[in-house]
Structures are given as structure tokens and as C-alpha cells.
Design a protein around this motif. Structure first.
Motif, PDB file in Angstrom:
ATOM      1  N   LEU A 112      -3.649  10.641 -25.437  1.00 16.53           N
ATOM      2  CA  LEU A 112      -2.435  10.833 -24.632  1.00 16.53           C
ATOM      3  C   LEU A 112      -1.511   9.616 -24.744  1.00 16.53           C
ATOM      4  CD1 LEU A 112      -3.895  12.432 -21.374  1.00 16.53           C
ATOM      5  CD2 LEU A 112      -2.451  13.555 -23.073  1.00 16.53           C
ATOM      6  N   LEU A 113      -2.084   8.437 -24.627  1.00 16.26           N
ATOM      7  CA  LEU A 113      -1.280   7.215 -24.606  1.00 16.26           C
ATOM      8  C   LEU A 113      -0.485   7.009 -25.892  1.00 16.26           C
ATOM      9  CD1 LEU A 113      -3.829   4.790 -22.896  1.00 16.26           C
ATOM     10  CD2 LEU A 113      -1.683   5.644 -21.920  1.00 16.26           C
ATOM     11  N   THR A 114      -0.995   7.477 -27.000  1.00 18.13           N
ATOM     12  CA  THR A 114      -0.306   7.295 -28.284  1.00 18.13           C
ATOM     13  C   THR A 114       0.632   8.459 -28.605  1.00 18.13           C
ATOM     14  OG1 THR A 114      -2.257   8.238 -29.384  1.00 18.13           O
ATOM     15  CG2 THR A 114      -2.101   5.835 -29.275  1.00 18.13           C
ATOM     16  N   SER A 115       0.748   9.405 -27.687  1.00 13.05           N
ATOM     17  CA  SER A 115       1.656  10.539 -27.866  1.00 13.05           C
ATOM     18  C   SER A 115       3.033  10.195 -27.292  1.00 13.05           C
ATOM     19  CB  SER A 115       1.096  11.777 -27.161  1.00 13.05           C
ATOM     20  OG  SER A 115       2.096  12.750 -26.971  1.00 13.05           O
ATOM     21  N   SER A 116       4.070  10.322 -28.094  1.00 16.48           N
ATOM     22  CA  SER A 116       5.420  10.030 -27.608  1.00 16.48           C
ATOM     23  C   SER A 116       5.820  10.988 -26.493  1.00 16.48           C
ATOM     24  CB  SER A 116       6.429  10.103 -28.750  1.00 16.48           C
ATOM     25  OG  SER A 116       6.468  11.401 -29.309  1.00 16.48           O
ATOM     26  N   ASP A 117       5.318  12.223 -26.546  1.00 18.09           N
ATOM     27  CA  ASP A 117       5.611  13.193 -25.497  1.00 18.09           C
ATOM     28  C   ASP A 117       5.019  12.732 -24.165  1.00 18.09           C
ATOM     29  OD1 ASP A 117       6.592  15.849 -24.602  1.00 18.09           O
ATOM     30  OD2 ASP A 117       4.455  16.254 -24.309  1.00 18.09           O
ATOM     31  N   PHE A 118       3.762  12.256 -24.207  1.00 21.50           N
ATOM     32  CA  PHE A 118       3.134  11.760 -22.980  1.00 21.50           C
ATOM     33  C   PHE A 118       3.859  10.518 -22.479  1.00 21.50           C
ATOM     34  CE2 PHE A 118       0.283   8.888 -20.756  1.00 21.50           C
ATOM     35  CZ  PHE A 118      -0.220   9.706 -19.753  1.00 21.50           C
ATOM     36  N   GLN A 119       4.244   9.625 -23.370  1.00 20.66           N
ATOM     37  CA  GLN A 119       4.942   8.412 -22.971  1.00 20.66           C
ATOM     38  C   GLN A 119       6.237   8.737 -22.232  1.00 20.66           C
ATOM     39  OE1 GLN A 119       5.357   6.311 -26.674  1.00 20.66           O
ATOM     40  NE2 GLN A 119       3.174   5.781 -26.800  1.00 20.66           N
ATOM     41  N   LYS A 120       6.955   9.761 -22.692  1.00 21.55           N
ATOM     42  CA  LYS A 120       8.194  10.169 -22.026  1.00 21.55           C
ATOM     43  C   LYS A 120       7.907  10.790 -20.663  1.00 21.55           C
ATOM     44  CE  LYS A 120      10.762  10.885 -26.330  1.00 21.55           C
ATOM     45  NZ  LYS A 120      11.392  11.865 -27.252  1.00 21.55           N
ATOM     46  N   LYS A 121       6.866  11.634 -20.596  1.00 22.84           N
ATOM     47  CA  LYS A 121       6.490  12.221 -19.310  1.00 22.84           C
ATOM     48  C   LYS A 121       6.049  11.149 -18.328  1.00 22.84           C
ATOM     49  CE  LYS A 121       5.052  16.736 -21.127  1.00 22.84           C
ATOM     50  NZ  LYS A 121       3.910  17.657 -21.370  1.00 22.84           N
ATOM     51  N   CYS A 122       5.341  10.162 -18.831  1.00 21.33           N
ATOM     52  CA  CYS A 122       4.903   9.048 -17.993  1.00 21.33           C
ATOM     53  C   CYS A 122       6.110   8.288 -17.441  1.00 21.33           C
ATOM     54  CB  CYS A 122       4.012   8.121 -18.815  1.00 21.33           C
ATOM     55  SG  CYS A 122       3.272   6.784 -17.872  1.00 21.33           S
ATOM     56  N   ALA A 123       7.090   8.043 -18.296  1.00 24.65           N
ATOM     57  CA  ALA A 123       8.302   7.336 -17.875  1.00 24.65           C
ATOM     58  C   ALA A 123       9.040   8.114 -16.785  1.00 24.65           C
ATOM     59  CB  ALA A 123       9.215   7.106 -19.074  1.00 24.65           C
ATOM     60  N   VAL A 124       9.082   9.429 -16.920  1.00 25.86           N
ATOM     61  CA  VAL A 124       9.744  10.264 -15.911  1.00 25.86           C
ATOM     62  C   VAL A 124       9.092  10.069 -14.547  1.00 25.86           C
ATOM     63  CG1 VAL A 124      10.121  12.646 -15.139  1.00 25.86           C
ATOM     64  CG2 VAL A 124      10.599  12.019 -17.510  1.00 25.86           C
TER      65      VAL A 124
ATOM     66  N   GLU B 158       0.827  -1.207   0.000  1.00 28.62           N
ATOM     67  CA  GLU B 158       0.000   0.000   0.000  1.00 28.62           C
ATOM     68  C   GLU B 158       0.860   1.255   0.000  1.00 28.62           C
ATOM     69  OE1 GLU B 158      -3.807   1.954   2.424  1.00 28.62           O
ATOM     70  OE2 GLU B 158      -2.834   0.124   3.164  1.00 28.62           O
ATOM     71  N   ARG B 159       1.897   1.257   0.824  1.00 30.79           N
ATOM     72  CA  ARG B 159       2.784   2.431   0.874  1.00 30.79           C
ATOM     73  C   ARG B 159       3.439   2.689  -0.469  1.00 30.79           C
ATOM     74  NH1 ARG B 159       8.094   1.370   3.777  1.00 30.79           N
ATOM     75  NH2 ARG B 159       8.532   0.596   1.681  1.00 30.79           N
ATOM     76  N   ASN B 160       3.955   1.631  -1.095  1.00 28.47           N
ATOM     77  CA  ASN B 160       4.607   1.781  -2.399  1.00 28.47           C
ATOM     78  C   ASN B 160       3.617   2.271  -3.457  1.00 28.47           C
ATOM     79  OD1 ASN B 160       6.992   0.884  -1.291  1.00 28.47           O
ATOM     80  ND2 ASN B 160       6.786  -1.212  -2.039  1.00 28.47           N
ATOM     81  N   ALA B 161       2.389   1.757  -3.397  1.00 25.83           N
ATOM     82  CA  ALA B 161       1.365   2.179  -4.353  1.00 25.83           C
ATOM     83  C   ALA B 161       1.039   3.659  -4.173  1.00 25.83           C
ATOM     84  CB  ALA B 161       0.108   1.331  -4.183  1.00 25.83           C
ATOM     85  N   GLU B 162       0.961   4.116  -2.932  1.00 24.23           N
ATOM     86  CA  GLU B 162       0.691   5.531  -2.669  1.00 24.23           C
ATOM     87  C   GLU B 162       1.807   6.411  -3.235  1.00 24.23           C
ATOM     88  OE1 GLU B 162      -1.897   6.959  -1.642  1.00 24.23           O
ATOM     89  OE2 GLU B 162      -3.006   5.711  -0.227  1.00 24.23           O
ATOM     90  N   ILE B 163       3.039   5.968  -3.073  1.00 20.72           N
ATOM     91  CA  ILE B 163       4.174   6.724  -3.608  1.00 20.72           C
ATOM     92  C   ILE B 163       4.076   6.822  -5.123  1.00 20.72           C
ATOM     93  CG2 ILE B 163       6.680   6.687  -3.971  1.00 20.72           C
ATOM     94  CD1 ILE B 163       6.948   5.441  -1.174  1.00 20.72           C
ATOM     95  N   MET B 164       3.852   5.688  -5.772  1.00 21.87           N
ATOM     96  CA  MET B 164       3.802   5.681  -7.237  1.00 21.87           C
ATOM     97  C   MET B 164       2.624   6.508  -7.750  1.00 21.87           C
ATOM     98  SD  MET B 164       5.199   4.814 -10.081  1.00 21.87           S
ATOM     99  CE  MET B 164       6.405   3.537  -9.642  1.00 21.87           C
ATOM    100  N   GLN B 165       1.459   6.341  -7.134  1.00 22.89           N
ATOM    101  CA  GLN B 165       0.282   7.068  -7.598  1.00 22.89           C
ATOM    102  C   GLN B 165       0.441   8.577  -7.404  1.00 22.89           C
ATOM    103  OE1 GLN B 165      -1.968   5.723  -9.359  1.00 22.89           O
ATOM    104  NE2 GLN B 165      -3.513   7.338  -9.504  1.00 22.89           N
ATOM    105  N   SER B 166       1.189   8.979  -6.384  1.00 21.85           N
ATOM    106  CA  SER B 166       1.419  10.411  -6.162  1.00 21.85           C
ATOM    107  C   SER B 166       2.192  11.030  -7.321  1.00 21.85           C
ATOM    108  CB  SER B 166       2.168  10.639  -4.846  1.00 21.85           C
ATOM    109  OG  SER B 166       3.531  10.248  -4.951  1.00 21.85           O
ATOM    110  N   LYS B 167       2.960  10.213  -8.031  1.00 24.55           N
ATOM    111  CA  LYS B 167       3.692  10.694  -9.215  1.00 24.55           C
ATOM    112  C   LYS B 167       2.807  10.638 -10.460  1.00 24.55           C
ATOM    113  CE  LYS B 167       7.150  10.645  -6.359  1.00 24.55           C
ATOM    114  NZ  LYS B 167       7.563  11.887  -5.684  1.00 24.55           N
ATOM    115  N   LEU B 168       2.094   9.530 -10.622  1.00 27.65           N
ATOM    116  CA  LEU B 168       1.295   9.333 -11.834  1.00 27.65           C
ATOM    117  C   LEU B 168       0.136  10.319 -11.938  1.00 27.65           C
ATOM    118  CD1 LEU B 168       1.097   5.420 -12.015  1.00 27.65           C
ATOM    119  CD2 LEU B 168       2.730   6.944 -13.141  1.00 27.65           C
ATOM    120  N   LYS B 169      -0.409  10.737 -10.815  1.00 28.41           N
ATOM    121  CA  LYS B 169      -1.580  11.621 -10.855  1.00 28.41           C
ATOM    122  C   LYS B 169      -1.236  13.010 -11.391  1.00 28.41           C
ATOM    123  CE  LYS B 169      -1.357  13.406  -6.106  1.00 28.41           C
ATOM    124  NZ  LYS B 169      -2.039  13.429  -4.789  1.00 28.41           N
ATOM    125  N   THR B 170       0.056  13.313 -11.517  1.00 32.64           N
ATOM    126  CA  THR B 170       0.477  14.618 -12.044  1.00 32.64           C
ATOM    127  C   THR B 170       0.476  14.647 -13.571  1.00 32.64           C
ATOM    128  OG1 THR B 170       2.852  14.064 -12.122  1.00 32.64           O
ATOM    129  CG2 THR B 170       1.983  14.895 -10.030  1.00 32.64           C
TER     130      THR B 170
END
Length: 243
Positions: free
Chosen positions: A214-226, A162-174
Motif C-alpha cells: 500500500l505504502l508504495t502505491s501512488s493511489d494509496f499515497q494520494k488517499k492518505c494525503a486526503v 489527545e483530542r487532536n490525535a483522536e481526530i486525525m486517527q478517525s480519518k486515517l483508520k478509513t
């Protein structure tokens, strides 16, 4: 003075009896010293005889992260027209790999091309390599095209899940997608059978036109990876402190 002459000189000054006594005393002293070395409560334990370099290497092995692009090969995952989930998850995963390499974080991909890899083999790879963290990357889909957003799933039976999921989701929601928060999924194979902390990310809905754009945008894919890599770094740090 040479050793043989020294011994000869000492022998002349000592009687035969005294020489035997001296040898016995020296033997007892040597035996006592060896006994101290092999005791567990001594000042200089045997473990101290191991070189510091060897000991520190074992204690400071770098973390190893598994990145798992969902689906592949004959298993396309979610589909929208000619767009397959397996293509998007691989594209994001390759961007994640690139960033991890730049940060000198050791990593392994369960697949690097359009290859079918069984769930069992994905888990086996992670467990055999004794990895520190397992991140599986997927996209969502639903019959209602209005469903959209991004979420992180975790194993509720994991101490750090749960803690790890909260950390990851705090990044993805941005990333600009609707925040669907974290979801416990105890029956997902890769979460249940991996022997290290693991998460499965559901990045957007292929069935939703806005998410798909968004998912098919290379720009979004890079931001997602970050953001995924930011989450990985924080999770590794949190797990290291906890251990």
C-alpha cells in the motif's frame, strides 16, 4: 466672513477682561477633553483610534501548518530492500502540500527533497514561524513482520494532544490498514519541543509486506494525503473554537 475679520469683530464687542476669561474657559475645556481620551474607562478609548482594518488583520491571521516528512538525506529511516522510509514520507507529504494549497491553507514543508534536516532544525522552523499545527509523517517498522497498521502519536502533556490525535486517527483508520489507535509519546523530540499542537503519524509498517504494498502505491499515497488534510482541517477548526 474671513477668520481674521471675525476675530476682530468679536474683540471689539468683548472687553479685554471678558476675552481673557473666554480663552481660559476654552483652554480648560480642551484639557478636560484630552484627559478623557487618555483614560481607560472612557466611552471612546484610545484603542478605538486604531483603524479597523489594521486591528482585524492582526486578529484574523490565517493558520500556518508545518508538514514534516520524516528522515531524509543520509538518514533513510526504515528500510525494506531498496525502499526507504524517507522516500515514502516525502511522497505523501508532497501530496498533502498540494491539497493544502488547493484549499488555500498556508503550509510549510521541513524538506522538499532528499535532504537531511536535523530534528532541532525542524522544530526551530515551526517555532520561529509561529505555526498553528505541526504534522510529522513517518512509517513504522518492527522485527516481527506480522506487525502492521496505522497509528497517531501525541504529546500527553499537551492540552489538545489527545483530542487532536483522536481526530486525525478517525480519518486515517478509513484507509484500510489495521487501526492501532492513538499512542502517547512524551519523549519524541518533535512533539516535546514544538510550541504548537503537534502530531506524529506512523503510517503502516515497512516491515510488513501488505502495508508496504500500500505504502508504495501512488493511489494509496494520494488517499492518505486526503485523510491527513481532512484531519488537519478538523483540528484547525476545533482549536479555533477552543481558543
Amino acid at each position: 466672513m474671513k477668520m481674521d475679520k471675525l476675530i476682530e469683530k468679536i474683540s471689539r464687542r468683548l472687553s479685554h477682561k471678558n476675552l481673557i476669561t473666554l480663552i481660559v474657559i476654552l483652554s480648560v475645556a480642551i484639557i478636560a477633553f484630552l484627559g478623557l481620551i487618555f483614560r481607560n474607562d472612557i466611552i471612546f478609548p484610545l484603542s478605538n483610534l486604531v483603524s479597523l482594518g489594521e486591528d482585524s488583520n492582526a486578529a484574523s491571521l490565517p493558520p500556518l501548518v508545518v508538514i514534516d516528512p520524516g528522515h531524509g538525506g543520509s538518514e533513510p529511516g526504515a528500510v525494506s530492500g531498496s525502499i526507504h522510509e524517507k522516500e515514502i514520507t516525502l511522497a505523501i507529504s508532497l501530496e498533502v502540500e498540494k491539497l493544502l494549497n488547493e484549499k488555500h491553507i498556508d503550509n510549510i514543508l521541513t524538506r522538499r527533497d532528499d535532504t537531511a534536516v536535523s530534528l532541532e532544525d525542524r522544530v526551530k522552523l515551526a517555532n520561529e514561524k509561529k505555526c498553528s499545527l505541526f504534522i510529522s509523517i513517518h512509517n513504522n517498522s518492527f522485527t516481527d513482520p506480522a506487525s502492521h497498521g496505522i497509528l497517531t502519536t501525541y504529546n500527553p502533556y499537551s492540552d489538545t494532544g489527545e483530542r487532536n490525535a483522536e481526530i486525525m486517527q478517525s480519518k486515517l483508520k478509513t484507509l484500510g490498514m489495521f487501526n492501532r489507535k492513538i499512542v502517547p509519546r512524551p519523549n519524541l523530540y518533535v512533539l516535546r519541543h514544538t510550541e504548537m499542537p503537534s502530531l506524529l503519524l506512523e503510517i503502516g509498517f515497512i516491515s510488513n509486506k501488505n502495508d508496504l504494498k500500500l505504502l508504495t502505491s501512488s493511489d494509496f499515497q494520494k488517499k492518505c494525503a486526503v485523510q491527513i488534510v481532512n484531519g488537519i482541517e478538523e483540528i484547525l477548526e476545533a482549536n479555533a473554537i477552543a481558543s
